[in-house]
Design a protein around this motif. Structure first.
Motif, PDB file in Angstrom:
ATOM      1  N   LEU A   1       0.807  -1.157   0.001  1.00  0.00           N
ATOM      2  CA  LEU A   1      -0.174   0.207   0.120  1.00  0.00           C
ATOM      3  C   LEU A   1       0.770   1.318   0.032  1.00  0.00           C
ATOM      4  N   GLN A   2       2.034   1.265   0.872  1.00  0.00           N
ATOM      5  CA  GLN A   2       2.962   2.393   0.796  1.00  0.00           C
ATOM      6  C   GLN A   2       3.604   2.699  -0.342  1.00  0.00           C
ATOM      7  N   SER A   3       3.911   1.642  -0.947  1.00  0.00           N
ATOM      8  CA  SER A   3       4.681   1.819  -2.260  1.00  0.00           C
ATOM      9  C   SER A   3       3.645   1.940  -3.458  1.00  0.00           C
ATOM     10  N   GLY A   4       2.447   1.996  -3.405  1.00  0.00           N
ATOM     11  CA  GLY A   4       1.410   2.440  -4.181  1.00  0.00           C
ATOM     12  C   GLY A   4       1.263   1.453  -5.574  1.00  0.00           C
ATOM     13  N   PHE A   5       1.380   0.192  -5.086  1.00  0.00           N
ATOM     14  CA  PHE A   5       0.959  -0.578  -6.240  1.00  0.00           C
ATOM     15  C   PHE A   5      -0.304  -0.709  -6.512  1.00  0.00           C
ATOM     16  N   ASP A   6      -0.580  -1.084  -7.790  1.00  0.00           N
ATOM     17  CA  ASP A   6      -2.046  -1.576  -8.176  1.00  0.00           C
ATOM     18  C   ASP A   6      -2.279  -2.751  -7.824  1.00  0.00           C
ATOM     19  N   LEU A   7      -1.125  -3.700  -7.757  1.00  0.00           N
ATOM     20  CA  LEU A   7      -1.284  -5.008  -7.599  1.00  0.00           C
ATOM     21  C   LEU A   7      -0.230  -5.699  -6.715  1.00  0.00           C
ATOM     22  N   LEU A   8      -0.426  -6.472  -5.841  1.00  0.00           N
ATOM     23  CA  LEU A   8       0.836  -7.212  -4.813  1.00  0.00           C
ATOM     24  C   LEU A   8       0.343  -8.289  -5.143  1.00  0.00           C
ATOM     25  N   ILE A   9       1.392  -9.336  -5.386  1.00  0.00           N
ATOM     26  CA  ILE A   9       1.306 -10.796  -5.435  1.00  0.00           C
ATOM     27  C   ILE A   9       2.292 -11.546  -4.460  1.00  0.00           C
ATOM     28  N   SER A  10       1.681 -12.193  -3.495  1.00  0.00           N
ATOM     29  CA  SER A  10       2.637 -13.020  -2.596  1.00  0.00           C
ATOM     30  C   SER A  10       2.863 -14.360  -3.023  1.00  0.00           C
ATOM     31  N   GLU A  11       4.164 -14.845  -3.241  1.00  0.00           N
ATOM     32  CA  GLU A  11       4.411 -16.119  -3.894  1.00  0.00           C
ATOM     33  C   GLU A  11       4.991 -16.902  -2.690  1.00  0.00           C
ATOM     34  N   SER A  12       4.229 -18.098  -2.550  1.00  0.00           N
ATOM     35  CA  SER A  12       4.936 -19.061  -1.608  1.00  0.00           C
ATOM     36  C   SER A  12       4.913 -20.509  -1.926  1.00  0.00           C
ATOM     37  N   ALA A  13       5.846 -21.306  -1.741  1.00  0.00           N
ATOM     38  CA  ALA A  13       6.010 -22.774  -1.899  1.00  0.00           C
ATOM     39  C   ALA A  13       5.282 -23.406  -1.247  1.00  0.00           C
ATOM     40  N   GLY A  14       4.425 -24.240  -1.726  1.00  0.00           N
ATOM     41  CA  GLY A  14       3.620 -25.303  -0.894  1.00  0.00           C
ATOM     42  C   GLY A  14       4.606 -26.300  -0.673  1.00  0.00           C
ATOM     43  N   LEU A  15       5.406 -26.450   0.619  1.00  0.00           N
ATOM     44  CA  LEU A  15       6.413 -27.490   0.749  1.00  0.00           C
ATOM     45  C   LEU A  15       5.793 -28.865   1.222  1.00  0.00           C
ATOM     46  N   CYS A  16       4.827 -28.850   2.120  1.00  0.00           N
ATOM     47  CA  CYS A  16       4.206 -30.138   2.443  1.00  0.00           C
ATOM     48  C   CYS A  16       2.858 -30.447   1.847  1.00  0.00           C
ATOM     49  N   ASN A  17       2.708 -29.780   0.819  1.00  0.00           N
ATOM     50  CA  ASN A  17       1.459 -30.132   0.151  1.00  0.00           C
ATOM     51  C   ASN A  17       0.144 -29.992   0.729  1.00  0.00           C
ATOM     52  N   ARG A  18       0.128 -29.863   2.148  1.00  0.00           N
ATOM     53  CA  ARG A  18      -1.034 -29.704   2.868  1.00  0.00           C
ATOM     54  C   ARG A  18      -1.029 -28.188   3.323  1.00  0.00           C
ATOM     55  N   CYS A  19      -0.200 -27.429   2.566  1.00  0.00           N
ATOM     56  CA  CYS A  19      -0.093 -25.934   2.915  1.00  0.00           C
ATOM     57  C   CYS A  19      -1.756 -25.163   2.644  1.00  0.00           C
ATOM     58  N   ALA A  20      -1.835 -24.242   3.242  1.00  0.00           N
ATOM     59  CA  ALA A  20      -3.236 -23.653   3.195  1.00  0.00           C
ATOM     60  C   ALA A  20      -2.978 -22.120   3.172  1.00  0.00           C
ATOM     61  N   PRO A  21      -2.400 -21.557   2.336  1.00  0.00           N
ATOM     62  CA  PRO A  21      -2.121 -20.097   2.316  1.00  0.00           C
ATOM     63  C   PRO A  21      -3.322 -19.075   2.028  1.00  0.00           C
ATOM     64  N   HIS A  22      -4.144 -19.696   1.281  1.00  0.00           N
ATOM     65  CA  HIS A  22      -5.234 -18.726   0.819  1.00  0.00           C
ATOM     66  C   HIS A  22      -6.062 -18.399   1.649  1.00  0.00           C
ATOM     67  N   ILE A  23      -6.540 -16.783   1.496  1.00  0.00           N
ATOM     68  CA  ILE A  23      -7.300 -16.095   2.277  1.00  0.00           C
ATOM     69  C   ILE A  23      -8.740 -15.692   1.802  1.00  0.00           C
ATOM     70  N   LYS A  24      -9.700 -15.940   2.627  1.00  0.00           N
ATOM     71  CA  LYS A  24     -11.024 -15.351   1.778  1.00  0.00           C
ATOM     72  C   LYS A  24     -11.234 -14.168   1.534  1.00  0.00           C
ATOM     73  N   ASP A  25     -11.860 -14.119   0.369  1.00  0.00           N
ATOM     74  CA  ASP A  25     -12.032 -12.857  -0.434  1.00  0.00           C
ATOM     75  C   ASP A  25     -10.863 -12.233  -0.773  1.00  0.00           C
ATOM     76  N   VAL A  26      -9.753 -13.002  -0.774  1.00  0.00           N
ATOM     77  CA  VAL A  26      -8.446 -12.767  -1.344  1.00  0.00           C
ATOM     78  C   VAL A  26      -8.138 -13.472  -2.714  1.00  0.00           C
ATOM     79  N   CYS A  27      -7.980 -13.233  -3.789  1.00  0.00           N
ATOM     80  CA  CYS A  27      -7.820 -13.837  -5.042  1.00  0.00           C
ATOM     81  C   CYS A  27      -6.521 -14.752  -5.079  1.00  0.00           C
ATOM     82  N   ALA A  28      -6.911 -16.271  -5.048  1.00  0.00           N
ATOM     83  CA  ALA A  28      -5.859 -17.228  -4.768  1.00  0.00           C
ATOM     84  C   ALA A  28      -5.731 -17.989  -5.981  1.00  0.00           C
TER      85      ALA A  28
END
Lengths: 333, 228
Positions: free
Chosen positions: B81-108
């Motif tokens: 937000l401070q950097s003033g981006f139009d779009l911020l992408i978080s990239e994370s590796a699902g290392l255990c295959n049971r990873c659950a990084p997605h957030i409700k109401d945030v594009c996953a």
């Protein structure tokens, strides 16, 4: 159509819809106890188990209903007819207008020629994307003469273009027969065994050397792999357009391969600089600087030359076979 | 600002896909920033910055990467937000295959590659099952039949996601993915938002640094195999 799956007994559901069992297997719930309705079975599932497989109880039935509806749709639209694909020209990289209207019909072979970076891939991407003047080239694509439903852009099950390229390999650890059968089942065809047998026969008629149904796909020779891929795309792929990136000479009847695709009413687009393949097409699109520079129909004079090139090719094949058999390549060939 | 969570098994092509998509978005005048979550080390920040994509890296070290991610995502959003981006992408590796990084109401987004084999969709948990968009990579080197079977297998575990093929090398499909991302919901704060699914549980003696093997040393959240 009765979609009240929740009230159906589990064994009845699995009996009537074999792919329903696959759904639960895929989710990680392969050992569901029978003797209950689906709704009750899901209600009785252990919370711990649901946590382990990573799905919420209320979401499970919704996902299942969506999946079943999708599969039903797949079964019903086995042949969504595409009678024509029309491409309206846009512009090249410098902004020069292309000024063409190209209509592609099932059974036609169109070749694509031009140096690397001349825009061949982008042209195919425009067709796949159903461009409406909103891609970098400004081209538009019509299906059956009208602007298509743009929801189709992201409907992966209705992909317009199937691809065959030299870089493609089989990576699945299955026999040829198991492999084609798996594909047939995922396409929801009514008689997977029959279509599997047909495809294996066709592939063998294209390949120089025969293979048997139990040969692992990863053990097929280059020519056999290509033959199997072509027969499979011709008979099983739902996509009306087939894009071919060169068919190598390695032990495959290329002419018959093209005829097979055309007979199955595919619209064939082929990137090739092989003289015989290029002249087999009805027309060639010539690419330059990101645009279609011209469109050339294969003329009778060119067709006459095709016959000549085929004779030359047959002679080269004879030399190749002689080499393979250890003969001396001397004398008058 | 729009926020996108991108997750996927290691080496599935997440960074390549994000690069190609960000380039397509930037060409359309949309500014993009990336947060890269990794475990031990990552050179991807340089990869992004070389392409003119501002990036930050978070290394989880010996913590569960998922737990590390969720404890930091709010501050990452603030950076965006401070950097003033139009779009911020978080990239994370699902290392255990049971990873659950997605957030409700945030594009996953989940990235998964064709070479990993047709059984893979069954082996991945909420990261795939709860994604809004599934990106398939490396489709140019397997047969059409395998691509179609792979899509079918993904459909079995996620019946509602948009499934799209993107080529991380040529960028084909990046333009199309970019269109989906730029229509994602705007997010101004993550305060109080919910993860789509609970993260893999932990908290046993080994989480706290125990190294000795044996029943006497196992405490807390311990689960045993059934060997029949």
């Amino acid at each position: 159509m009765d979609n009240n799956y929740a009230d159906m007994m589990l064994e009845q559901l699995f009996c009537e819809h074999p792919h329903a069992r696959e759904f639960f297997g895929a989710i990680g719930l392969s050992a569901l106890p029978e003797g209950q309705t689906l709704g009750n079975t899901v209600a009785a599932l252990d919370e711990e188990l649901l946590l382990d497989v990573g799905i919420e109880r209320h979401d499970l039935l919704r996902q299942f209903r969506d999946y079943m509806a999708g599969m039903e749709q797949l079964r019903n639209q086995q042949q969504a007819m595409v009678a024509s694909v029309t491409v309206l020209g846009g512009h090249d990289k410098s902004g020069n207008l292309e000024n063409f209207k190209l209509e592609l019909r099932p059974g036609e072979v169109t070749c694509i020629v031009g140096p690397t970076g001349s825009g061949k891939s982008r042209f195919l991407a425009d067709i796949e994307w159903l461009a409406q003047g909103d891609s970098p080239t400004g081209r538009s694509v019509l299906i059956n003469g009208t602007v298509p439903d743009l929801a189709r852009r992201y409907a992966v099950e209705q992909k317009l273009v199937a691809q065959l390229s030299q870089n493609m390999n089989f990576v699945m650890d299955l026999s040829a027969e198991e492999f084609i059968r798996l594909h047939a089942e995922s396409r929801m065809v009514t008689d997977p065994s029959a279509i599997t047998a047909t495809i294996l026969d066709l592939a063998n008629s294209l390949a120089g050397e025969q293979f048997i149904p139990t040969t692992p796909v990863t053990a097929l020779s280059g020519g056999q792999s290509r033959a199997l891929m072509i027969a499979d795309v011709a008979c099983l792929s739902s996509s009306p357009i087939v894009l071919i990136d060169e068919i190598e000479n390695a032990g495959i009847d290329r002419k018959r391969a093209l005829e097979l695709l055309a007979d199955q009413d595919k619209i064939v687009l082929m990137a090739t600089h092989d003289p015989i393949l290029a002249l087999m097409g009805q027309r060639r699109l010539i690419f330059k600087n990101g645009g279609v520079a011209s469109i050339r129909s294969t003329s009778p004079a060119e067709r006459a030359n095709l016959a000549l090139f085929e004779q030359m090719d047959a002679r080269l094949t004879m030399v190749r076979n002689a080499l393979r058999n250890g003969e001396e390549i001397a004398g008058n060939w | 600002m729009r926020l996108i969570t991108v997750a996927g098994p290691p080496s599935s092509g997440k960074t390549a896909i994000i690069c190609k998509t960000a380039e397509a978005l930037q060409a359309a005048g949309i500014s993009v920033g990336v947060i890269k979550f990794d475990c031990l080390s990552s050179g991807d920040q340089v990869t992004y910055e070389r392409r003119g994509i501002p990036a930050r890296t978070g290394l989880s070290g010996n913590l569960c990467p998922d737990h590390f991610y969720v404890s930091n995502i709010e501050e990452c959003l603030d950076w965006g937000l401070q950097s003033g981006f139009d779009l911020l992408i978080s990239e994370s590796a699902g290392l255990c295959n049971r990873c659950a990084p997605h957030i409700k109401d945030v594009c996953a987004v989940c990235v998964i590659d064709n070479l990993s084999g047709v059984e893979t969709p069954r082996k991945i948990g909420p990261m795939l099952k709860m994604a809004d968009i599934v990106v398939i990579t490396k489709g140019d080197i397997v047969s059409q039949a395998e691509r179609e079977v792979f899509v079918h297998r993904i459909r079995q575990v996620n019946s509602s996601a948009v499934i799209i093929h993107v080529n991380g090398l040529t960028g084909q499909g990046g333009h199309e993915l970019g269109r989906l991302l730029k229509d994602a919901a705007a997010v101004d704060s993550l305060q109080g938002k919910l993860l789509r699914f609970s993260m893999p549980a932990a908290l046993c003696s080994y989480c706290l640094g125990q190294r000795r093997i044996g029943a006497d040393f196992q405490m807390g959240n311990v689960k045993k195999m059934e060997l029949g």
